[in-house]
Write a protein that holds these residues in place. Structure first.
Motif, mmCIF file in Angstrom:
data_model
loop_
_atom_site.group_PDB
_atom_site.id
_atom_site.type_symbol
_atom_site.label_atom_id
_atom_site.label_comp_id
_atom_site.label_asym_id
_atom_site.label_seq_id
_atom_site.Cartn_x
_atom_site.Cartn_y
_atom_site.Cartn_z
ATOM 1 N N GLY A 25 0.797 -1.221 0.000
ATOM 2 C CA GLY A 25 0.000 0.000 0.000
ATOM 3 C C GLY A 25 0.831 1.272 0.000
ATOM 4 O O GLY A 25 0.334 2.347 0.304
ATOM 5 N N ARG A 27 3.333 4.327 -1.616
ATOM 6 C CA ARG A 27 3.464 5.154 -2.817
ATOM 7 C C ARG A 27 4.940 5.435 -2.964
ATOM 8 O O ARG A 27 5.618 5.759 -1.998
ATOM 9 C CB ARG A 27 2.671 6.436 -2.671
ATOM 10 N N SER A 42 -0.846 2.541 -6.611
ATOM 11 C CA SER A 42 -1.694 1.403 -6.937
ATOM 12 C C SER A 42 -2.748 1.818 -7.962
ATOM 13 O O SER A 42 -3.071 3.005 -8.106
ATOM 14 C CB SER A 42 -2.368 0.869 -5.684
ATOM 15 N N ALA A 43 -3.312 0.826 -8.636
ATOM 16 C CA ALA A 43 -4.375 1.094 -9.601
ATOM 17 C C ALA A 43 -5.574 1.731 -8.893
ATOM 18 O O ALA A 43 -6.230 2.622 -9.452
ATOM 19 C CB ALA A 43 -4.777 -0.190 -10.315
ATOM 20 N N ALA A 44 -5.844 1.319 -7.658
ATOM 21 C CA ALA A 44 -6.952 1.898 -6.894
ATOM 22 C C ALA A 44 -6.705 3.376 -6.608
ATOM 23 O O ALA A 44 -7.616 4.204 -6.727
ATOM 24 C CB ALA A 44 -7.150 1.126 -5.588
ATOM 25 N N ASP A 45 -5.474 3.732 -6.239
ATOM 26 C CA ASP A 45 -5.140 5.140 -6.013
ATOM 27 C C ASP A 45 -5.305 5.944 -7.301
ATOM 28 O O ASP A 45 -5.810 7.068 -7.286
ATOM 29 C CB ASP A 45 -3.699 5.292 -5.512
ATOM 30 N N GLU A 47 -7.289 5.284 -9.829
ATOM 31 C CA GLU A 47 -8.724 5.431 -10.104
ATOM 32 C C GLU A 47 -9.335 6.539 -9.253
ATOM 33 O O GLU A 47 -10.129 7.340 -9.744
ATOM 34 C CB GLU A 47 -9.458 4.114 -9.854
ATOM 35 N N ARG A 48 -8.951 6.584 -7.967
ATOM 36 C CA ARG A 48 -9.467 7.649 -7.095
ATOM 37 C C ARG A 48 -9.007 9.021 -7.583
ATOM 38 O O ARG A 48 -9.780 9.972 -7.588
ATOM 39 C CB ARG A 48 -9.026 7.423 -5.651
#
Length: 95
Positions: A25, A27, A42-45, A47-48
């Motif tokens: 998790g 950066r 991350s891909a989730a970060d 996207e956000r």
């Protein structure tokens, strides 16, 4: 706070850096001559960040920049070695 690493070291440790981002998790900010060059998130970060309205993206960047400017002093040599940091970013007003 993001983990900073020089681009030359990042090349050699790319697989480990990817694991740190995906599974830890973290950066990661890759630097060149002490200046931020790219960031691994991350891909989730991502996207956000992409979901933010356009004006808020700039606000996030400004917030991160101001946090870096007011953060505690750079870690000592022992801490840099412990975390594998070969260089550190210094602002234009530091010697």
């Amino acid at each position: 706070m993001a983990y900073e690493i020089p681009v030359t070291q990042a090349r050699a440790e790319l697989a480990d850096l990817i694991n740190r981002v995906v599974y830890g998790g973290e950066r990661v900010v890759v630097t060149r001559h002490g200046k931020p060059l790219v960031a691994l998130v991350s891909a989730a970060d991502l996207e956000r960040l992409e979901a933010l309205p356009e004006g808020e993206e700039e606000q996030v960047v400004s917030s991160v920049s101001s946090l870096r400017a007011t953060s505690s002093p750079a870690p000592g040599a022992g801490e840099r070695q412990r975390f594998g940091i070969a260089a550190e970013h210094r602002g234009p007003d530091t010697a």
